[in-house]
Design a protein around this motif. Sequence first.
Motif, PDB file in Angstrom:
ATOM      1  N   THR A 111      -2.091   1.056 -10.665  1.00 19.33           N
ATOM      2  CA  THR A 111      -1.320   2.807  -9.825  1.00 19.33           C
ATOM      3  C   THR A 111      -0.866   3.384 -11.011  1.00 19.33           C
ATOM      4  O   THR A 111      -1.265   4.995 -10.788  1.00 19.33           O
ATOM      5  CB  THR A 111      -0.093   2.339  -9.122  1.00 19.33           C
ATOM      6  OG1 THR A 111      -1.428   1.512  -7.793  1.00 19.33           O
ATOM      7  CG2 THR A 111      -0.787   3.405  -8.188  1.00 19.33           C
TER       8      THR A 111
ATOM      9  N   ALA B 294       0.664  -1.276   0.379  1.00 19.81           N
ATOM     10  CA  ALA B 294      -0.142  -0.052   0.366  1.00 19.81           C
ATOM     11  C   ALA B 294       0.816   1.537   0.240  1.00 19.81           C
ATOM     12  O   ALA B 294       0.414   2.309  -0.888  1.00 19.81           O
ATOM     13  CB  ALA B 294      -1.177  -0.039   0.907  1.00 19.81           C
ATOM     14  N   ARG B 295       2.093   1.229   0.874  1.00 25.89           N
ATOM     15  CA  ARG B 295       3.059   2.266   0.795  1.00 25.89           C
ATOM     16  C   ARG B 295       3.428   2.124  -0.832  1.00 25.89           C
ATOM     17  O   ARG B 295       4.229   3.812  -1.057  1.00 25.89           O
ATOM     18  CB  ARG B 295       4.006   2.198   2.354  1.00 25.89           C
ATOM     19  CG  ARG B 295       2.790   2.462   3.409  1.00 25.89           C
ATOM     20  CD  ARG B 295       4.076   2.312   4.803  1.00 25.89           C
ATOM     21  NE  ARG B 295       3.865   2.904   5.609  1.00 25.89           N
ATOM     22  CZ  ARG B 295       4.347   2.333   6.995  1.00 25.89           C
ATOM     23  NH1 ARG B 295       5.357   2.324   7.126  1.00 25.89           N
ATOM     24  NH2 ARG B 295       3.540   2.960   8.157  1.00 25.89           N
TER      25      ARG B 295
END
Length: 246
Positions: free
Chosen positions: A89, A6-7
């Motif tokens: 992303t 996630a980071r």
Amino acid sequence: MTESLARRLGAEFLGTFVLVFVGCGAAILDAGNKGIDLLGVAFAFGIAVMVMIYAVGAISGGHFNPAVTVGLAVAKRFPWSDVVAYVITQVVAAIAASLVLLGVASGQDGFSAKASGFASNGYGDHSPAHYKLAAVLLVEVVLTAIFLYVIIGATDVRAPAGFAGIAIGFTLVMIHIVSIPVSNTSVNPARSSGPALIQHGWALGQLWLFWLAPLIGAAIAGATYRAIVGERAVSPEEPLASEATV
């Protein structure tokens, strides 16, 4: 990689957003004013990637580009299990940056994303200097391969530590100087996708090339880097060549 997925995805989003917003923004927001020329746009892209590598590269590897992610996976520098998440992303970030650019550019009377081209990549009639499809395909494959060779080489355990961002940033400047007249420079499918979706015309029809060519070039570099330059010999107790990315 020690950071959570996630980071890392957050860092990739931020880096890709800045790259597209600054690089494409230099071309879109100055269109017709001639305050920023080809060299200015080239440096906007190069500086954007360089500063974001130093800002968040330690978290995510600083790819900001689906071709970089795929090329590093082919080179065994990045896990294939994370490729899809990174690519999605990066594309979402490029679209978000393009939407913000549209909001800013629409503040100018008479602005049209479709008519202006919105810094999209193209071939034939939509190439800045009207280069044909084959020429655009070739330049995008070759320059993306060069980009990946530099990225992989600059992050090799044999390279001087701490200078990768500078080498990569100036390589992107060099790439843009060469290929802006040919294709408006992609070497990055996410960078191409955001503006193409906003332009929503010919750019969408030609977008396939700016996914295909960079991915081919990246895969070539990833598959051949070690064959060309070899790798450092290691002892049984020492890890193999660095798995770090950017």
